[in-house]
Design a protein around this motif. Structure first.
Motif, PDB file in Angstrom:
ATOM      1  N   VAL A 193      33.299  40.712  44.776  1.00  0.00           N
ATOM      2  CA  VAL A 193      34.302  39.927  44.080  1.00  0.00           C
ATOM      3  C   VAL A 193      33.612  38.295  43.899  1.00  0.00           C
ATOM      4  CG1 VAL A 193      36.674  39.359  43.701  1.00  0.00           C
ATOM      5  CG2 VAL A 193      36.238  41.441  44.475  1.00  0.00           C
ATOM      6  N   GLY A 194      33.376  38.112  42.599  1.00  0.00           N
ATOM      7  CA  GLY A 194      32.781  36.850  42.239  1.00  0.00           C
ATOM      8  C   GLY A 194      31.201  36.608  42.482  1.00  0.00           C
ATOM      9  N   ALA A 195      30.586  37.820  42.803  1.00  0.00           N
ATOM     10  CA  ALA A 195      29.066  37.949  43.090  1.00  0.00           C
ATOM     11  C   ALA A 195      28.466  38.681  42.097  1.00  0.00           C
ATOM     12  CB  ALA A 195      28.990  38.492  44.482  1.00  0.00           C
ATOM     13  N   TYR A 196      26.997  38.442  41.937  1.00  0.00           N
ATOM     14  CA  TYR A 196      26.134  39.005  41.042  1.00  0.00           C
ATOM     15  C   TYR A 196      25.480  39.936  42.206  1.00  0.00           C
ATOM     16  CZ  TYR A 196      27.135  35.787  37.407  1.00  0.00           C
ATOM     17  OH  TYR A 196      27.800  34.877  36.749  1.00  0.00           O
ATOM     18  N   PHE A 197      25.082  41.347  41.539  1.00  0.00           N
ATOM     19  CA  PHE A 197      24.230  42.226  42.155  1.00  0.00           C
ATOM     20  C   PHE A 197      23.559  42.935  41.069  1.00  0.00           C
ATOM     21  CE2 PHE A 197      28.389  43.939  41.250  1.00  0.00           C
ATOM     22  CZ  PHE A 197      28.456  45.470  41.186  1.00  0.00           C
ATOM     23  N   ARG A 198      22.355  43.515  41.642  1.00  0.00           N
ATOM     24  CA  ARG A 198      21.478  44.234  40.797  1.00  0.00           C
ATOM     25  C   ARG A 198      21.607  45.980  41.178  1.00  0.00           C
ATOM     26  NH1 ARG A 198      17.586  42.367  38.399  1.00  0.00           N
ATOM     27  NH2 ARG A 198      17.503  40.541  39.626  1.00  0.00           N
ATOM     28  N   VAL A 199      21.561  46.671  39.934  1.00  0.00           N
ATOM     29  CA  VAL A 199      21.636  48.077  40.144  1.00  0.00           C
ATOM     30  C   VAL A 199      20.491  48.597  39.237  1.00  0.00           C
ATOM     31  CG1 VAL A 199      22.876  50.376  39.787  1.00  0.00           C
ATOM     32  CG2 VAL A 199      24.240  48.210  40.311  1.00  0.00           C
ATOM     33  N   GLY A 200      19.417  48.863  40.008  1.00  0.00           N
ATOM     34  CA  GLY A 200      18.028  49.248  39.439  1.00  0.00           C
ATOM     35  C   GLY A 200      17.775  47.840  38.754  1.00  0.00           C
ATOM     36  N   GLY A 201      17.479  48.032  37.239  1.00  0.00           N
ATOM     37  CA  GLY A 201      17.089  47.049  36.474  1.00  0.00           C
ATOM     38  C   GLY A 201      18.115  46.026  35.743  1.00  0.00           C
ATOM     39  N   CYS A 202      19.530  46.645  36.172  1.00  0.00           N
ATOM     40  CA  CYS A 202      20.760  45.954  35.515  1.00  0.00           C
ATOM     41  C   CYS A 202      21.512  44.886  36.407  1.00  0.00           C
ATOM     42  CB  CYS A 202      21.625  47.001  35.049  1.00  0.00           C
ATOM     43  SG  CYS A 202      20.940  48.084  33.896  1.00  0.00           S
ATOM     44  N   VAL A 203      22.026  43.976  35.980  1.00  0.00           N
ATOM     45  CA  VAL A 203      22.840  43.040  36.766  1.00  0.00           C
ATOM     46  C   VAL A 203      24.010  43.192  36.326  1.00  0.00           C
ATOM     47  CG1 VAL A 203      23.120  40.742  37.507  1.00  0.00           C
ATOM     48  CG2 VAL A 203      20.680  41.458  37.018  1.00  0.00           C
ATOM     49  N   LEU A 204      25.064  43.363  37.420  1.00  0.00           N
ATOM     50  CA  LEU A 204      26.504  43.374  37.335  1.00  0.00           C
ATOM     51  C   LEU A 204      27.109  42.262  37.899  1.00  0.00           C
ATOM     52  CD1 LEU A 204      26.999  47.286  38.278  1.00  0.00           C
ATOM     53  CD2 LEU A 204      26.443  46.071  35.962  1.00  0.00           C
ATOM     54  N   TYR A 205      28.377  41.816  37.658  1.00  0.00           N
ATOM     55  CA  TYR A 205      29.298  40.753  38.252  1.00  0.00           C
ATOM     56  C   TYR A 205      30.375  41.349  38.837  1.00  0.00           C
ATOM     57  CZ  TYR A 205      32.205  36.741  38.676  1.00  0.00           C
ATOM     58  OH  TYR A 205      33.110  35.978  39.198  1.00  0.00           O
ATOM     59  N   GLY A 206      30.703  41.331  40.086  1.00  0.00           N
ATOM     60  CA  GLY A 206      31.995  41.818  40.392  1.00  0.00           C
ATOM     61  C   GLY A 206      33.247  41.069  40.221  1.00  0.00           C
ATOM     62  N   GLY A 207      33.806  41.489  39.201  1.00  0.00           N
ATOM     63  CA  GLY A 207      35.255  40.623  38.694  1.00  0.00           C
ATOM     64  C   GLY A 207      36.368  40.523  39.515  1.00  0.00           C
ATOM     65  N   ARG A 208      36.928  42.039  40.087  1.00  0.00           N
ATOM     66  CA  ARG A 208      38.008  42.184  40.790  1.00  0.00           C
ATOM     67  C   ARG A 208      37.985  43.558  41.345  1.00  0.00           C
ATOM     68  NH1 ARG A 208      42.683  42.891  36.353  1.00  0.00           N
ATOM     69  NH2 ARG A 208      41.622  44.484  35.177  1.00  0.00           N
ATOM     70  N   LEU A 209      38.794  43.755  42.426  1.00  0.00           N
ATOM     71  CA  LEU A 209      38.901  44.911  43.062  1.00  0.00           C
ATOM     72  C   LEU A 209      39.664  45.868  42.019  1.00  0.00           C
ATOM     73  CD1 LEU A 209      39.787  43.968  46.809  1.00  0.00           C
ATOM     74  CD2 LEU A 209      37.577  44.916  45.900  1.00  0.00           C
ATOM     75  N   ASN A 210      39.306  47.195  41.962  1.00  0.00           N
ATOM     76  CA  ASN A 210      39.984  48.170  41.372  1.00  0.00           C
ATOM     77  C   ASN A 210      41.177  48.495  42.069  1.00  0.00           C
ATOM     78  OD1 ASN A 210      40.726  51.005  40.322  1.00  0.00           O
ATOM     79  ND2 ASN A 210      38.816  50.482  38.952  1.00  0.00           N
ATOM     80  N   VAL A 211      42.318  48.805  41.097  1.00  0.00           N
ATOM     81  CA  VAL A 211      43.909  49.186  41.695  1.00  0.00           C
ATOM     82  C   VAL A 211      43.890  50.718  41.395  1.00  0.00           C
ATOM     83  CG1 VAL A 211      46.203  48.622  41.609  1.00  0.00           C
ATOM     84  CG2 VAL A 211      44.383  46.797  41.125  1.00  0.00           C
ATOM     85  N   PRO A 212      44.044  51.501  42.414  1.00  0.00           N
ATOM     86  CA  PRO A 212      44.573  52.898  42.009  1.00  0.00           C
ATOM     87  C   PRO A 212      45.827  52.891  41.470  1.00  0.00           C
ATOM     88  CG  PRO A 212      44.991  52.228  44.250  1.00  0.00           C
ATOM     89  CD  PRO A 212      44.459  51.044  43.871  1.00  0.00           C
TER      90      PRO A 212
END
Length: 162
Positions: free
Chosen positions: A95-114
């Motif tokens: 949450v609040g961090a950037y991460f790479r999946v393969g060649g893509c970059v994602l930003y973790g915005g918030r935890l998912n709520v069930p």
């Protein structure tokens, strides 16, 4: 933060409540979502409450294993309604961090709520056991193609194009 995880499964659903389709690879469009998925086309159950960080949703395989081990509830990767199933990735720390999946970059915005909607779709009492471990709502910062088996690792924001 240091880790190196892996993408185990990719899923999408064309519309809200539609069956999840497993894919060996998928295209992620920055600012939009996973191509062909209900949230990219805004036809998902919760699309009326769209959030910029709900473009793609990973969940940990470790959560699914714990659910089976601790609660006796089997939840297959095509049942949890998240787009990506990961292993070795501490999603709660992204949450609040950037991460790479393969060649893509994602930003973790918030935890998912069930939600109860998931329970209704799968016919299993999963809402309470998934509290605080139902995955991550992420924003696609750099799009491209992802494939099962792709590495997942943290990204230093300073290395991203502005």
């Amino acid at each position: 933060m240091t880790f190196r995880g892996e993408l185990l499964h990719i899923h999408r659903a064309a519309a809200g409540a539609a069956a999840m389709e497993e894919l060996p690879e998928a295209s992620l469009t920055a600012g939009v979502g996973l191509d062909g998925d209900r949230y990219a086309s805004r036809s998902g159950t919760f699309s009326a409450r769209h959030h910029v960080d709900r473009q793609v949703t990973p969940i940990e395989a470790e959560t699914l294993a714990a659910l089976a081990r601790d609660r006796g509830i089997e939840l297959r990767p095509d049942e949890h309604r998240r787009n990506l199933t990961t292993v070795g990735v501490p999603l709660g720390h992204l949450v609040g961090a950037y991460f790479r999946v393969g060649g893509c970059v994602l930003y973790g915005g918030r935890l998912n709520v069930p939600c109860k909607h998931l329970e209704g779709l799968v016919g299993k009492a999963v809402m309470r056991p998934l509290l605080n471990r139902s995955g991550l709502n992420a924003r696609i910062v750099v799009g491209g193609t992802i494939r099962t088996g792709d590495a997942i690792e943290p990204v230093d924001r300073a290395t991203l194009p502005s």
